[in-house]
Design a protein around this motif. Structure first.
Motif, PDB file in Angstrom:
ATOM      1  N   CYS A 191      87.920 -67.684 -10.855  1.00 52.54           N
ATOM      2  CA  CYS A 191      89.068 -68.328 -11.495  1.00 52.54           C
ATOM      3  C   CYS A 191      90.352 -67.730 -10.906  1.00 52.54           C
ATOM      4  N   PRO A 192      91.276 -68.564 -10.368  1.00 56.79           N
ATOM      5  CA  PRO A 192      92.475 -68.044  -9.696  1.00 56.79           C
ATOM      6  C   PRO A 192      93.545 -67.592 -10.690  1.00 56.79           C
ATOM      7  N   VAL A 193      93.250 -66.602 -11.469  1.00 57.10           N
ATOM      8  CA  VAL A 193      94.193 -66.097 -12.456  1.00 57.10           C
ATOM      9  C   VAL A 193      94.398 -64.607 -12.238  1.00 57.10           C
ATOM     10  N   VAL A 194      95.647 -64.178 -12.253  1.00 56.23           N
ATOM     11  CA  VAL A 194      95.987 -62.759 -12.159  1.00 56.23           C
ATOM     12  C   VAL A 194      96.470 -62.329 -13.543  1.00 56.23           C
ATOM     13  N   PRO A 195      95.661 -61.566 -14.278  1.00 56.99           N
ATOM     14  CA  PRO A 195      95.996 -61.268 -15.685  1.00 56.99           C
ATOM     15  C   PRO A 195      97.387 -60.702 -15.884  1.00 56.99           C
ATOM     16  N   GLN A 196      97.815 -59.809 -14.992  1.00 51.02           N
ATOM     17  CA  GLN A 196      99.115 -59.169 -15.204  1.00 51.02           C
ATOM     18  C   GLN A 196     100.293 -60.102 -14.929  1.00 51.02           C
ATOM     19  N   ASP A 197     100.045 -61.234 -14.249  1.00 48.57           N
ATOM     20  CA  ASP A 197     101.123 -62.186 -13.961  1.00 48.57           C
ATOM     21  C   ASP A 197     101.068 -63.432 -14.830  1.00 48.57           C
ATOM     22  N   ALA A 198     100.020 -63.605 -15.613  1.00 50.72           N
ATOM     23  CA  ALA A 198      99.830 -64.837 -16.379  1.00 50.72           C
ATOM     24  C   ALA A 198     100.761 -64.888 -17.585  1.00 50.72           C
ATOM     25  N   LEU A 199     101.172 -66.116 -17.916  1.00 51.78           N
ATOM     26  CA  LEU A 199     101.929 -66.356 -19.131  1.00 51.78           C
ATOM     27  C   LEU A 199     100.956 -66.819 -20.212  1.00 51.78           C
ATOM     28  N   PHE A 200     100.941 -66.126 -21.348  1.00 54.46           N
ATOM     29  CA  PHE A 200     100.054 -66.487 -22.459  1.00 54.46           C
ATOM     30  C   PHE A 200     100.842 -67.317 -23.476  1.00 54.46           C
ATOM     31  N   VAL A 201     100.255 -68.433 -23.888  1.00 53.11           N
ATOM     32  CA  VAL A 201     100.919 -69.325 -24.845  1.00 53.11           C
ATOM     33  C   VAL A 201      99.980 -69.542 -26.028  1.00 53.11           C
ATOM     34  N   GLY A 202     100.475 -69.296 -27.216  1.00 54.90           N
ATOM     35  CA  GLY A 202      99.692 -69.498 -28.424  1.00 54.90           C
ATOM     36  C   GLY A 202     100.451 -70.345 -29.424  1.00 54.90           C
ATOM     37  N   GLY A 203      99.723 -71.031 -30.277  1.00 55.18           N
ATOM     38  CA  GLY A 203     100.346 -71.883 -31.285  1.00 55.18           C
ATOM     39  C   GLY A 203     100.541 -71.138 -32.598  1.00 55.18           C
TER      40      GLY A 203
END
Length: 635
Positions: free
Chosen positions: A570-582
């Motif tokens: 999965c092309p995701v870098v945890p330290q650069d990801a934006l987390f969005v929650g409702g």
């Protein structure tokens, strides 16, 4: 915070020492108040027949309930090594169990939830009665200091609950040795006192107890309510099994705790023979008369230390059960702090801690003595034990594969004993027994409302899910602009196109190049193997759906789960990801003639939902990379 690695099991003697400090504090300090409470219900009579009858009842209560029921049968019902009524409930109502689903499962679930909720009532009363009974030794030594007992007890309890803020990892290492010293001391003193009237050993004959109950008729129920105090803490054997192990707990009971308790109760009985009236506290009567004047002070100090340890054990147990309930979806999210980087069980739940302190100090000041508080003590524990037996029968049938002919006699025996104690404790309702039951009912209402509210919320969310094909078509046709970056949408549902994603696109008019919708699930098992932690599904347009699974005793770390997904492609870098929650606002659904929840439940659920901790607090998310969106959801 990453999940701590499993430590190798300690040597058996060290594990037994740990069991003494964590498991047996409540059971081990019950001699401080049990005999006194029982004999007060008989009018203070200390004639030989009464003393032998009471001792016989205590002996057989310990043998049948603790030695047989819990150590032999209940502790067999482990959920991947974990114990406790919530773990047992999860086991017998698990989706893996195919026998007798439906209404029966709903009843069992309610039994488990109510039994777990009653632990909060027990957690309020145990520290109060334990510390009070220890400090009351001051009255035996110097009656003039009687007025100081309650203030001293309150001061100790306030200090104990305040200590939780800093964690108990350091002082926890001395719990085992202190409790070992306690059991050696009360066993030795009991044996010495037993030499005064060794004939009390005839109480091992159950006919003495049976004759005593027959002689007292209906009054024997009040006596049984006092006898039950010798069993409080038995649930801890089962609840702490996951932390310590079955074998150390059993061996500690049979080798150290049971002999010490039997000798102590027998010694108290021997010291009462020949006395004209009931002394202030029969426990301190086991001190040899030649040294009692000076020895009582170190005995009060040791008893106080033991009761503090007993109180700490129940507080820790309430914290642990709260975390289990949160992760099983039975309790709103609360702030939980790990106070040790080595011990998983060392946690601190501020909201629970301070509420328990207020109620514990309140009942301590309100009742003022262990004798008065004994009237309120036992109702919650006896109810939990009865519910455990009901669940145990279900375990025999559903999980262990026992036939009715095998399961019914075993569970029936325990049910008769538990129901007798339960009925006896119901007589204490007007004496304060309503307090823990009311606390348990309140917690049960909160837990059941939270679970029903979450189910309704998921139902509404599922109705607003967009078909993956339609959303992917919009992406492919360029209807949704794409911008560089990675975004992780946190959702409660298992569908790849989550409502929070649609809200994000509607608000910002664009979507990042790499998108992960992430669902966190807590399984009906204590721990999930690392190789089964995540499930990944890839869709067109750079869209991934990920399910992260955790056991109900694990600490979730979503960055760690995303790192595992990265290693799987999965092309995701945890330290650069934006987390969005409702962050939804619960309101009344005006479009429906009938609400999904009754009005009072909807308001209660809405209040809890607004005040539950955020994703960023529960899942170890970077605060500067977390965005929260809101909407109104009609229930």
């Amino acid at each position: 915070m990453t999940q701590p690695m499993q430590k190798p099991k300690p040597p058996l003697p060290l594990a037994m020492l740990t069991a003494l400090g964590i498991v047996y504090g409540d059971l081990g300090t019950s001699p401080l108040y049990t005999m006194q409470t029982i004999l007060e219900t008989t009018g203070g009579h200390v004639d030989p027949d009464t003393v032998l009858g009471v001792l016989s009842l205590i002996i057989w209560a310990l043998l049948l309930t603790v030695s047989l029921k819990y150590c032999i049968f209940v502790m067999r019902a482990d959920h991947n090594g974990e114990g406790g009524i919530l773990a047992l409930t999860s086991l017998v109502t698990s989706s893996r169990v195919r026998v007798g689903r439906g209404v029966t499962t709903g009843i069992l679930l309610s039994c488990g939830l109510f039994g777990g909720a009653l632990l909060y009532g027990d957690g309020i009363l145990t520290p109060a009665i334990s510390v009070l009974s220890a400090i009351e030794g001051v009255k035996v030594a110097t009656p003039a200091l009687n007025h100081l007992i309650m203030p001293i007890a309150v001061g100790i309890l306030v200090g104990l609950f305040t200590l939780q803020t800093f964690g108990t990892a350091r002082i926890g290492s001395i719990f085992g040795p202190v409790m070992l010293l306690w059991f050696i001391t009360i066993g030795t003193l009991g044996a010495i006192a037993l030499t005064r009237h060794p004939e009390v050993m005839f109480a091992v004959d159950p006919r003495h107890g049976i004759h005593f109950l027959q002689h007292h008729g209906w009054g024997s129920f009040a006596v049984l309510g006092g006898v039950f105090l010798s069993l409080t803490g038995a649930e801890a054997l089962y609840a702490d099994m996951g932390h310590i192990g079955r074998r150390p707990i059993r061996l500690a009971w049979y080798v150290v705790v049971l002999p010490a308790l039997l000798l102590c109760y027998a010694g108290q009985s021997a010291s009462l023979i020949g006395q004209k009236k009931l002394p202030d506290n029969p426990f301190y009567g086991i001190l040899p008369s030649a040294i009692s004047e000076w020895a009582i002070w170190p005995m009060v100090v040791l008893a106080t230390a033991a009761t503090i340890i007993a109180s700490q054990a129940i507080i820790t147990g309430v914290f642990s059960m709260t975390r289990q309930a949160i992760q099983l979806g039975w309790f709103p999210g609360l702030n939980i702090r790990q106070t040790s980087d080595k011990e998983y069980g060392q946690i601190y739940v501020p909201a629970v801690n301070w509420v328990m302190m207020l109620f514990t100090v309140g009942v301590t000041a309100g009742f003022g003595s262990s004798a008065k508080l004994a009237g309120a003590y036992g109702t919650a524990v006896s109810t939990t034990m009865l519910l455990t037996t009901v669940l145990l029968y279900s375990y025999f049938r559903r999980c262990a594969g026992w036939s009715v002919a095998a399961a019914l006699p075993v569970a029936g025996l325990f049910l008769v004993v538990d129901f007798a104690f339960f009925s006896a404790n119901l007589m204490k309702l007007l004496e304060g027994g309503w307090i823990p039951l009311l606390a348990g009912l309140l917690m049960f209402t909160i837990m059941s409302t939270w679970r029903r509210g979450l189910a309704a919320l998921r139902e509404v969310s599922g109705e607003h899910v967009l078909a993956p094909e339609k959303f992917l078509q919009q992406l492919a046709e360029g209807d949704i602009p794409r911008v560089p970056g990675t975004v992780v949408f946190l959702t409660r549902i298992r569908e790849p196109i989550a409502p929070v994603m649609l809200s994000h696109v509607a608000q910002f008019g664009a979507l990042q190049q790499h998108v992960v919708t992430l669902t966190v699930e807590f399984e009906e098992t204590p721990r999930v193997p690392p190789e089964e932690r995540i499930t990944l599904n890839k869709f067109e347009g750079g869209l991934w759906h990920m399910v992260a699974r955790y056991g109900f005793v694990e600490i979730p770390s979503l960055p760690a789960a995303l790192a595992l997904a990265q290693r799987k492609g999965c092309p995701v870098v945890p330290q650069d990801a934006l987390f969005v929650g409702g962050r939804d606002e619960v309101v009344r659904d005006q479009t429906r003639p009938r609400s999904r929840l009754p009005g009072w439940r909807r308001m209660l659920f809405g209040f809890m939902y607004r005040n539950a901790v955020h994703f960023v607090d529960r899942f170890d998310l970077p605060r500067d990379h977390f965005v929260q969106t809101g909407r109104q959801v009609g229930l």
